[in-house]
Design an enzyme around this catalytic site. Structure first.
Site, PDB file in Angstrom:
ATOM      1  N   SER A 113       0.842  -1.190   0.000  1.00  0.00           N
ATOM      2  CA  SER A 113       0.000   0.000   0.000  1.00  0.00           C
ATOM      3  C   SER A 113       0.886   1.252   0.000  1.00  0.00           C
ATOM      4  O   SER A 113       1.744   1.396  -0.869  1.00  0.00           O
ATOM      5  CB  SER A 113      -0.956  -0.044   1.190  1.00  0.00           C
ATOM      6  OG  SER A 113      -1.940   0.952   1.092  1.00  0.00           O
ATOM      7  N   ASP A 129      -9.591  -2.680  -6.274  1.00  0.00           N
ATOM      8  CA  ASP A 129      -8.816  -1.689  -5.531  1.00  0.00           C
ATOM      9  C   ASP A 129      -8.688  -0.426  -6.376  1.00  0.00           C
ATOM     10  O   ASP A 129      -8.308  -0.507  -7.553  1.00  0.00           O
ATOM     11  CB  ASP A 129      -7.430  -2.272  -5.234  1.00  0.00           C
ATOM     12  CG  ASP A 129      -6.558  -1.373  -4.377  1.00  0.00           C
ATOM     13  OD1 ASP A 129      -6.972  -0.254  -4.041  1.00  0.00           O
ATOM     14  OD2 ASP A 129      -5.439  -1.814  -4.051  1.00  0.00           O
ATOM     15  N   HIS A 165      -8.400  -4.117  -1.861  1.00  0.00           N
ATOM     16  CA  HIS A 165      -7.186  -3.618  -1.239  1.00  0.00           C
ATOM     17  C   HIS A 165      -7.098  -4.141   0.185  1.00  0.00           C
ATOM     18  O   HIS A 165      -8.086  -4.178   0.916  1.00  0.00           O
ATOM     19  CB  HIS A 165      -7.218  -2.085  -1.208  1.00  0.00           C
ATOM     20  CG  HIS A 165      -5.980  -1.455  -0.660  1.00  0.00           C
ATOM     21  ND1 HIS A 165      -4.909  -1.154  -1.453  1.00  0.00           N
ATOM     22  CD2 HIS A 165      -5.647  -1.078   0.590  1.00  0.00           C
ATOM     23  CE1 HIS A 165      -3.967  -0.606  -0.707  1.00  0.00           C
ATOM     24  NE2 HIS A 165      -4.385  -0.547   0.536  1.00  0.00           N
TER      25      HIS A 165
END
Length: 306
Positions: free
Chosen positions: A145, A245, A275
């Site tokens: 991320s 995502d 995600h």
């Protein structure tokens, strides 16, 4: 496209069922140390957590792992403690010393504070390689991320500053582009764990923007690597993305840009996933994600000599 509502419900259950700590048998095979290392010039020292495999094997390869969290305090899924179970498994099963910096966070410390903390940690790791039992020629940077975005920025920074040579970069569902104009970023406005409003807030904090400021052309590629115009000479990369995502397209486009620049890239777009840490349509997909990351790291850290 899969039914997003069904995937959303399944991924929510997976997040709740995710283990809060590493397995005891895995923990028994590693040593964990918290310490403080020199920070960037004029900045505070950096707290780091070091994970070492027990037993023979030194000098070990090394992974500088950067946790996610939207660059900011309160970011979704962020913090070194949240990443701890995954890092324990990486250390034990990939056979590497893992160093995880507790970098400064926005909005109190916007860019470049967090990235500079990671770079200072990288310099320390390589400088102290003999003490740590690390092979300087097998150093990998990685993150998930926002951590994946920081890892990509760190690879650019190390190249441009003539810093330590990196063997590989592991970019897991990376956050790379502050412009928020890809189709997936526009489409997924209410996805779980990470969505367009989350991304807007994240970049606003990280770049120190006011609430109504639009993206300009003055954003550093070290902050938003998708803006980089020269990707030549970077280490080989693994990039993973998730189907539902908002970060999906920027990850895919960055992987393609690396390829066009002559960088060897392995790209995996996982179907039916959101995600987050191993959030898949089924447990099988989640386990496959985890196995693949470990396999990629083992191959990067322990190359077969021919």
């Amino acid at each position: 496209m899969e039914d997003a509502g069904a995937v959303r419900a399944a991924s929510g259950r997976l997040l709740l069922e995710r283990p809060a700590d590493a397995d005891a048998d895995v923990l028994a095979g590693i040593e964990i140390e918290d310490r403080v290392v020199p920070g960037p010039p004029g900045a505070p020292d950096v707290a780091v957590r070091i994970y070492r495999p027990k037993g023979p094997g030194a000098p070990w390869p090394a992974l500088l792992w950067i946790n996610g969290g939207g660059f900011a305090r309160g970011g979704a899924g962020g913090g070194i403690e949240t990443a701890h179970p995954d890092v324990v498994r990486i250390c034990a099963r990939a056979g590497a010393v893992v160093v995880a910096p507790k970098y400064r966070l926005a909005p109190q410390n916007p860019f470049p504070a967090g990235l500079e903390d990671c770079y200072a940690t990288l310099l320390w790791l390589v400088d102290q390689a003999d003490v740590l039992g690390i092979d300087r020629d097998r150093v990998v940077v990685g993150g998930a991320s926002a951590g994946g975005g920081l890892a990509a920025g760190l690879a650019l920074l190390a190249r441009d500053r003539g810093g330590p040579s990196l063997r590989y970069q592991l970019l897991v569902i990376p956050e790379l582009d502050d412009r928020l104009d890809t189709p997936s970023m526009i489409e997924f406005i209410d996805a779980p764990l990470w969505n367009r409003p989350d991304a807007m807030l994240s970049w606003r904090h990280y770049l120190g923007r006011s609430g109504d400021a639009a993206p300009g052309d003055d954003v550093s590629p070290y902050a938003a690597p998708a803006r980089a115009t020269d990707l030549t000479g970077l280490p080989p990369a693994y990039v993973s993305t998730a189907e539902f995502d908002p970060l999906r397209d920027e990850g895919i486009e960055y992987a393609l840009a690396l390829l066009r620049a002559g960088v060897s890239v392995e790209l995996h777009q996982f179907p039916g996933t959101f995600h987050g840490p191993n959030l898949g349509r089924t447990e099988a997909v989640s386990r496959r994600q985890e196995r693949e990351i470990l396999d990629v790291l083992r191959r990067a850290l322990h190359p077969v000599r021919v």
